[in-house]
Write a protein that holds these residues in place. Sequence first.
Motif, mmCIF file in Angstrom:
data_model
loop_
_atom_site.group_PDB
_atom_site.id
_atom_site.type_symbol
_atom_site.label_atom_id
_atom_site.label_comp_id
_atom_site.label_asym_id
_atom_site.label_seq_id
_atom_site.Cartn_x
_atom_site.Cartn_y
_atom_site.Cartn_z
ATOM 1 N N ALA A 134 -3.797 6.334 -9.158
ATOM 2 C CA ALA A 134 -2.457 5.834 -8.841
ATOM 3 C C ALA A 134 -1.379 6.809 -9.284
ATOM 4 O O ALA A 134 -0.429 7.099 -8.535
ATOM 5 C CB ALA A 134 -2.247 4.469 -9.495
ATOM 6 N N ARG A 138 1.109 8.907 -6.925
ATOM 7 C CA ARG A 138 2.536 8.705 -7.187
ATOM 8 C C ARG A 138 3.243 10.049 -7.294
ATOM 9 O O ARG A 138 4.370 10.207 -6.817
ATOM 10 C CB ARG A 138 2.712 7.897 -8.472
ATOM 11 N N VAL A 173 0.587 3.854 -0.263
ATOM 12 C CA VAL A 173 -0.399 3.148 -1.087
ATOM 13 C C VAL A 173 -1.746 3.083 -0.369
ATOM 14 O O VAL A 173 -2.806 3.272 -0.989
ATOM 15 C CB VAL A 173 0.103 1.729 -1.419
ATOM 16 N N LYS A 177 -5.428 4.520 -1.559
ATOM 17 C CA LYS A 177 -6.616 3.661 -1.638
ATOM 18 C C LYS A 177 -7.755 4.230 -0.790
ATOM 19 O O LYS A 177 -8.928 4.184 -1.195
ATOM 20 C CB LYS A 177 -6.257 2.256 -1.158
ATOM 21 N N LEU A 244 -3.314 0.560 -7.781
ATOM 22 C CA LEU A 244 -2.534 1.447 -6.919
ATOM 23 C C LEU A 244 -1.183 0.858 -6.516
ATOM 24 O O LEU A 244 -0.151 1.499 -6.713
ATOM 25 C CB LEU A 244 -3.351 1.827 -5.681
ATOM 26 N N PRO A 245 -1.119 -0.353 -5.947
ATOM 27 C CA PRO A 245 0.201 -0.866 -5.573
ATOM 28 C C PRO A 245 1.116 -1.097 -6.771
ATOM 29 O O PRO A 245 2.330 -0.891 -6.668
ATOM 30 C CB PRO A 245 -0.109 -2.177 -4.834
ATOM 31 N N MET A 248 1.972 2.645 -8.417
ATOM 32 C CA MET A 248 2.709 3.521 -7.512
ATOM 33 C C MET A 248 4.095 2.976 -7.180
ATOM 34 O O MET A 248 5.068 3.735 -7.117
ATOM 35 C CB MET A 248 1.916 3.728 -6.220
ATOM 36 N N THR A 249 4.206 1.662 -6.951
ATOM 37 C CA THR A 249 5.479 1.107 -6.481
ATOM 38 C C THR A 249 5.950 -0.102 -7.265
ATOM 39 O O THR A 249 7.086 -0.548 -7.086
ATOM 40 C CB THR A 249 5.365 0.697 -5.005
ATOM 41 N N THR A 257 5.229 -3.797 -0.940
ATOM 42 C CA THR A 257 3.833 -3.539 -1.315
ATOM 43 C C THR A 257 3.309 -4.587 -2.294
ATOM 44 O O THR A 257 2.326 -4.333 -2.997
ATOM 45 C CB THR A 257 3.689 -2.135 -1.927
#
Length: 308
Positions: A134, A138, A173, A177, A244-245, A248-249, A257
């Motif tokens: 992640a 990012r 994202v 993945k 990851l979601p 990253m965000t 997301t």
Amino acid sequence: MSRKVGRNRHSYRRRSRVHSRVFPFLLVAPTLLLFIAVVAYPFAQSLLYGLFDESLLDTGGARFTGFENIASLLSSSHFWSVVQNTVVFVAGSTLGAFAIALAAALALNTGIRARTAWRSALLVPWFLPGVVVAFLWRWIFDANYGLANGVLDWIGIDSVNWLDSPSFAMIAVIIGKIWHSFPWMMLLILAALQGVPAEVYDAAAIDGASGWKQQVYVVLPQIRPAIALTLLLETIWGLQHFELPYVMTGGGPVGATTTLSVDLYQSAFHKFDLGQAGAIGILWTALMAGVVAIYLFYSARQEREAQK
């Protein structure tokens, strides 16, 4: 004397039968107790929260509300937006990773040079922890100094604000993945391909099938069970995916997301609403159970067709 010996033998045999029945359960007991303590009990308790109006900020205690939390979620536009994000994330990452994994497995199943080195190199993303992946992606999609925008600038395309744009954040994202998931899918498909008998290839060659026709019409039907299992496992893991979601965000921008896993975490640890988090968990579990039911139905139908 003979009667006493006979009774002793009978008693010994009876104890042996009892021990033979009990011994397997004794072997399984430690693992079963650990599973109940670490997985089953916390899982059941988290689902039970969905039937109560309970908050960590409320000192008045929990109040049983039945299915009110679930009904509230089902009537919420936010929840259905989260479900839509989850479906997009799972479908995009699963199908994208599967396409790359299938292509890589088919290539590695041929006489390509340095196959061992290629296999080792392609498995590297799978070995990395999810949080590391992640942070890596990012950085790649960072608007100011990320590699993605550096490549776009090099070929003369305007930079993209990947992670802060509702239109591009989910794409970023999903790409992360896919990169993390395709190696294990490739490994499973490759193992299935290597299990296809050589006679199948020989028969296809005799019938005039070669190249991509041989792969599509002859080889792939032979590994349909492995493909179905691969897609099922990746779908379930995609539904559960969190790192990851979130890293990253953070579920943004503007909830673009926010998947079910992120929404559950935010409900429990940001809003401290255990009732809502439990209700999300119940619906989340129902969704995964539906996916498994579809797979079981498909497997049962394949077995019936194979027996005909």
